[in-house]
Design a protein around this motif. Sequence first.
Motif, PDB file in Angstrom:
ATOM      1  N   LYS A 163      -8.054  -0.515  -3.146  1.00 47.04           N
ATOM      2  CA  LYS A 163      -6.619  -0.685  -3.444  1.00 47.04           C
ATOM      3  C   LYS A 163      -6.334  -2.017  -4.130  1.00 47.04           C
ATOM      4  CE  LYS A 163      -4.371   2.621  -0.548  1.00 47.04           C
ATOM      5  NZ  LYS A 163      -3.297   2.930   0.371  1.00 47.04           N
ATOM      6  N   ARG A 164      -7.393  -2.607  -4.667  1.00 49.78           N
ATOM      7  CA  ARG A 164      -7.298  -3.904  -5.341  1.00 49.78           C
ATOM      8  C   ARG A 164      -6.599  -4.942  -4.455  1.00 49.78           C
ATOM      9  NH1 ARG A 164      -8.654  -3.986 -10.589  1.00 49.78           N
ATOM     10  NH2 ARG A 164      -7.353  -5.792 -10.985  1.00 49.78           N
ATOM     11  N   ASN A 165      -6.848  -4.868  -3.179  1.00 52.40           N
ATOM     12  CA  ASN A 165      -6.281  -5.851  -2.248  1.00 52.40           C
ATOM     13  C   ASN A 165      -7.408  -6.311  -1.320  1.00 52.40           C
ATOM     14  OD1 ASN A 165      -4.776  -7.363  -0.448  1.00 52.40           O
ATOM     15  ND2 ASN A 165      -3.035  -5.960  -0.533  1.00 52.40           N
ATOM     16  N   PHE A 425      -0.930   4.354   9.417  1.00 54.49           N
ATOM     17  CA  PHE A 425      -0.345   3.018   9.277  1.00 54.49           C
ATOM     18  C   PHE A 425      -1.042   2.249   8.153  1.00 54.49           C
ATOM     19  CE2 PHE A 425      -0.495  -1.500  10.041  1.00 54.49           C
ATOM     20  CZ  PHE A 425       0.840  -1.818  10.234  1.00 54.49           C
ATOM     21  N   TYR A 431      -3.439  -1.025   3.346  1.00 57.64           N
ATOM     22  CA  TYR A 431      -4.830  -1.151   3.812  1.00 57.64           C
ATOM     23  C   TYR A 431      -5.496   0.173   3.458  1.00 57.64           C
ATOM     24  CZ  TYR A 431      -3.022  -4.814   6.894  1.00 57.64           C
ATOM     25  OH  TYR A 431      -2.424  -5.934   7.403  1.00 57.64           O
ATOM     26  N   TYR A 485      -8.289 -10.642  -8.318  1.00 52.19           N
ATOM     27  CA  TYR A 485      -7.328 -11.727  -8.526  1.00 52.19           C
ATOM     28  C   TYR A 485      -7.534 -12.424  -9.869  1.00 52.19           C
ATOM     29  CZ  TYR A 485      -6.580 -11.014  -3.563  1.00 52.19           C
ATOM     30  OH  TYR A 485      -6.304 -10.447  -2.356  1.00 52.19           O
TER      31      TYR A 485
ATOM     32  N   PRO B  10       2.592  -5.369   8.258  1.00 50.05           N
ATOM     33  CA  PRO B  10       1.260  -5.955   8.063  1.00 50.05           C
ATOM     34  C   PRO B  10       1.090  -7.293   8.787  1.00 50.05           C
ATOM     35  CG  PRO B  10       2.060  -5.120   5.987  1.00 50.05           C
ATOM     36  CD  PRO B  10       3.195  -5.043   6.947  1.00 50.05           C
ATOM     37  N   ILE B  52      -6.464 -16.893   7.309  1.00 44.82           N
ATOM     38  CA  ILE B  52      -6.072 -17.228   5.926  1.00 44.82           C
ATOM     39  C   ILE B  52      -4.852 -16.386   5.533  1.00 44.82           C
ATOM     40  CG2 ILE B  52      -6.804 -17.054   3.505  1.00 44.82           C
ATOM     41  CD1 ILE B  52      -9.679 -17.721   4.529  1.00 44.82           C
ATOM     42  N   TRP B  53      -4.927 -15.086   5.823  1.00 46.69           N
ATOM     43  CA  TRP B  53      -3.822 -14.195   5.433  1.00 46.69           C
ATOM     44  C   TRP B  53      -2.519 -14.641   6.096  1.00 46.69           C
ATOM     45  CZ3 TRP B  53       0.072 -11.079   7.077  1.00 46.69           C
ATOM     46  CH2 TRP B  53       0.596 -10.168   6.150  1.00 46.69           C
ATOM     47  N   PHE B  66       1.695 -13.411  -5.404  1.00 44.78           N
ATOM     48  CA  PHE B  66       0.680 -13.244  -6.451  1.00 44.78           C
ATOM     49  C   PHE B  66      -0.451 -12.336  -5.949  1.00 44.78           C
ATOM     50  CE2 PHE B  66      -3.557 -14.585  -7.919  1.00 44.78           C
ATOM     51  CZ  PHE B  66      -3.457 -14.234  -9.255  1.00 44.78           C
ATOM     52  N   LEU B  67      -0.910 -12.582  -4.718  1.00 44.17           N
ATOM     53  CA  LEU B  67      -2.016 -11.795  -4.167  1.00 44.17           C
ATOM     54  C   LEU B  67      -1.628 -10.328  -4.013  1.00 44.17           C
ATOM     55  CD1 LEU B  67      -3.368 -14.191  -1.358  1.00 44.17           C
ATOM     56  CD2 LEU B  67      -4.316 -13.846  -3.626  1.00 44.17           C
ATOM     57  N   GLU B  68      -0.415 -10.098  -3.518  1.00 42.38           N
ATOM     58  CA  GLU B  68       0.032  -8.719  -3.294  1.00 42.38           C
ATOM     59  C   GLU B  68       0.315  -8.008  -4.621  1.00 42.38           C
ATOM     60  OE1 GLU B  68       0.440  -6.950  -0.285  1.00 42.38           O
ATOM     61  OE2 GLU B  68      -0.661  -8.608   0.603  1.00 42.38           O
ATOM     62  N   GLN B  70      -1.378  -8.043  -7.232  1.00 39.04           N
ATOM     63  CA  GLN B  70      -2.574  -7.489  -7.860  1.00 39.04           C
ATOM     64  C   GLN B  70      -2.971  -6.153  -7.234  1.00 39.04           C
ATOM     65  OE1 GLN B  70      -2.892  -9.278 -10.367  1.00 39.04           O
ATOM     66  NE2 GLN B  70      -1.719 -10.916  -9.412  1.00 39.04           N
ATOM     67  N   ALA B  71      -2.413  -5.863  -6.058  1.00 33.11           N
ATOM     68  CA  ALA B  71      -2.774  -4.622  -5.364  1.00 33.11           C
ATOM     69  C   ALA B  71      -2.247  -3.424  -6.137  1.00 33.11           C
ATOM     70  CB  ALA B  71      -2.201  -4.626  -3.958  1.00 33.11           C
ATOM     71  N   GLU B  72      -2.920  -2.302  -5.960  1.00 35.45           N
ATOM     72  CA  GLU B  72      -2.494  -1.079  -6.634  1.00 35.45           C
ATOM     73  C   GLU B  72      -1.131  -0.665  -6.122  1.00 35.45           C
ATOM     74  OE1 GLU B  72      -5.197   2.165  -6.414  1.00 35.45           O
ATOM     75  OE2 GLU B  72      -6.525   1.246  -7.862  1.00 35.45           O
ATOM     76  N   ASP B  74       0.094   2.143  -5.587  1.00 36.17           N
ATOM     77  CA  ASP B  74       0.229   3.493  -5.050  1.00 36.17           C
ATOM     78  C   ASP B  74       0.577   3.470  -3.567  1.00 36.17           C
ATOM     79  OD1 ASP B  74      -2.121   2.621  -4.008  1.00 36.17           O
ATOM     80  OD2 ASP B  74      -3.208   4.491  -4.333  1.00 36.17           O
ATOM     81  N   GLU B  75       0.904   2.257  -3.089  1.00 36.88           N
ATOM     82  CA  GLU B  75       1.270   2.138  -1.688  1.00 36.88           C
ATOM     83  C   GLU B  75       2.501   3.013  -1.443  1.00 36.88           C
ATOM     84  OE1 GLU B  75       2.380  -1.556   1.134  1.00 36.88           O
ATOM     85  OE2 GLU B  75       1.082  -1.952  -0.569  1.00 36.88           O
ATOM     86  N   GLU B  76       2.308   4.019  -0.578  1.00 37.23           N
ATOM     87  CA  GLU B  76       3.402   4.965  -0.386  1.00 37.23           C
ATOM     88  C   GLU B  76       4.536   4.305   0.387  1.00 37.23           C
ATOM     89  OE1 GLU B  76       1.581   8.622   1.303  1.00 37.23           O
ATOM     90  OE2 GLU B  76      -0.197   7.483   0.778  1.00 37.23           O
ATOM     91  N   GLU B  77       5.720   4.625  -0.008  1.00 38.06           N
ATOM     92  CA  GLU B  77       6.874   4.131   0.733  1.00 38.06           C
ATOM     93  C   GLU B  77       6.899   4.810   2.098  1.00 38.06           C
ATOM     94  OE1 GLU B  77       9.496   1.961  -0.103  1.00 38.06           O
ATOM     95  OE2 GLU B  77       8.041   1.355  -1.615  1.00 38.06           O
TER      96      GLU B  77
END
Lengths: 502, 159
Positions: A163-165, A425, A431, A485, B10, B52-53, B66-68, B70-72, B74-77
């Motif tokens: 997920k590029r995370n 979740f 995740y 990143y 999260p 760290i997170w 910035f970090l978030e 870059q994430a794809e 497709d994160e479903e609502e």
Amino acid sequence: MAHWDIVLQGVLAALSFKNLLLLLVGLFAGVLVGLLPGIGPSSGMVLILPFSFHLDPGSALILMSGVYLASNYGGSIAAILVNTPGESASAATLMDGYPMTQRGRGAEALGISATAGCVGAVLGLIALAFTAPMLASLALRFGPAENCLLAVFALSVIAAIVKRNPIKGLVSAALGLVLASVGVDQVSGDVRFTFGLNIIEDGIPFVQTMVGLFAVSQVLALSEQKRPISRVALAGSGLLEGFKVTFKHPLTLLRSFIIGLWIGALPAAGRSTASFIAYAEEVRSARDKSQFGKGNPVGVIASEMANNACAMGDLIPTLSLGIPGSVGAAVFLGIMIIFGVVPGPKVFTQHGVAIYSLFTAFLIQSILILILGLTYAKYLGKIATIRNDIIVPSILVFSLLGSFAIRYSFFDLFLTCFFGLLGYFMNKHGYTPVPLVLALVLGPMIEKNLQRALIIGNGSYGIFVQSPISILLIAMTVISLVYPYLSPLVKRLWGGGSRAAA
Amino acid sequence: MRAAKFKNPPFLFNLLLMIIFLVLAVVARDFSDRARIYPQLVLWIGISILGIWLSVYLFFPTLMRFLEAQAELDEEEMGQSGPLYRAWGCILGSVVLGCLLGFLWAVPTAILSYGLLLGERAKLKIQVVYAATLTALFYVAFHVVLSLPVLTGILLDLD
């Protein structure tokens, strides 16, 4: 045993009556899984996993291979006839496949999809059969430190790229690695993290965890969706026409094959990426771009060829190094390990018969998919329109009964439900459960190699930076984690540079 | 705004995981030398990543964005909670019913309740037919064809 004897034994094993029957079951299960939107090959393989538990490893892998490969074609049928890609990899097929159906050329599109898919899978399989053993023989020089780092690299790639995370991916992997340490330690006999629960002394059960994370979480996700009632468009006639049309575009076939195989061989890059890049390449190289998206057969050929070549390409790093080529391959890798066929440098020597019977099964399935595609495919579209309130409880019952059937334990049912909720979740909050599952499966291997390496190194962690291969693997792990990143920064710099040049 | 930051799922998940990992790291101290190498290594790596997170999330919001980013995407609502709770109720209810009363009660109830709670309530007769048919199919597939023992309830043995 000589190499060719192993190959022959593998081929003969795949051709036994039992395995041919399993191959057919896997194939139809795969088509079904592909046709039903929202399930996908990973969930499909996991759903039938509990029922393959009593099979020998070779037969179980043949069953799984059917779902792995045939789900592609099922997804394409749904994309072409119902305008709903059964799985994400078929989304590129939809762009020209459904417009072809609207123009009364649905059967031709189905024929193209079956033919290009078959050619892509067979050529991909040839590439897999030749390159994977060569790559594996290179990796035979690996010692415990390198094997440990290789497994860590495999995990980091999946954690970073899915997920590029990377941070959330690593959290998921860390959770899996911790869960892998639950139970009796094989070396010291210490009982770790069971908190008095005897049932988990053998460890957290893989299959029940996978069923929860992939199938039950999918049930919850599908429950939220109000899927519009789709209609199956009439396919018309012309299936054989599709077969002929495919071979009138040899350059498209070649380009898409190379793209599909290459993207497949890259760790963690999936089929949807391959099919979209192949499609985009055809649009870019076409003289008349206006026909794309309006029912151009070339679009379907490119997407299907790349998709199926990628499915085989995914297995090159998966089988030879144990580094999954995609999410589906990661699940396949996990299943292989559960059955004792540990992918990696020694797989061709220690489990050669099972691997070559798997290759034979892939070949037979590709041909059967072509036959199915050129005969009955147009009648299968209706399956894609089955309502959620029938599909979802069926998946639920199937997955829970499967989970229970492994050791007839009520505890496993609750464990599956817990992981179902966790998987739901995780998916909802960026995740991915894939690194968790992979870590759970790879954890014992990592620990074993870590212990061995420390014994060789007299307890010093310096052994992990002694060989060039180890250093290379550490560097690749770091690069895979920072890549998501850095890539936008690189793109920005590159873009800025090229604009300045222009 | 600040309160919302602490209610972010999260954040809560990572915080919970960090607490669990810390507890496990303490528990692992009692293992023998060989048995604790791997869990402690993994736990401390996990704790570092989570630390760290959490630090970036709490103290460096710009870096977090910035970090978030870059994430794809497709994160479903999160969908409506109603269907989710009803589906979860069906799952848990059918599991409990299966443990208590066995397959022949749990499976049709699961299918029927799902159909009624999340499907078309008006078509009760059709839902009953579906439930009966699917139960029969599952029974034949599991018990007759695959010879697998289906769930036998603790209270009732109607298998």
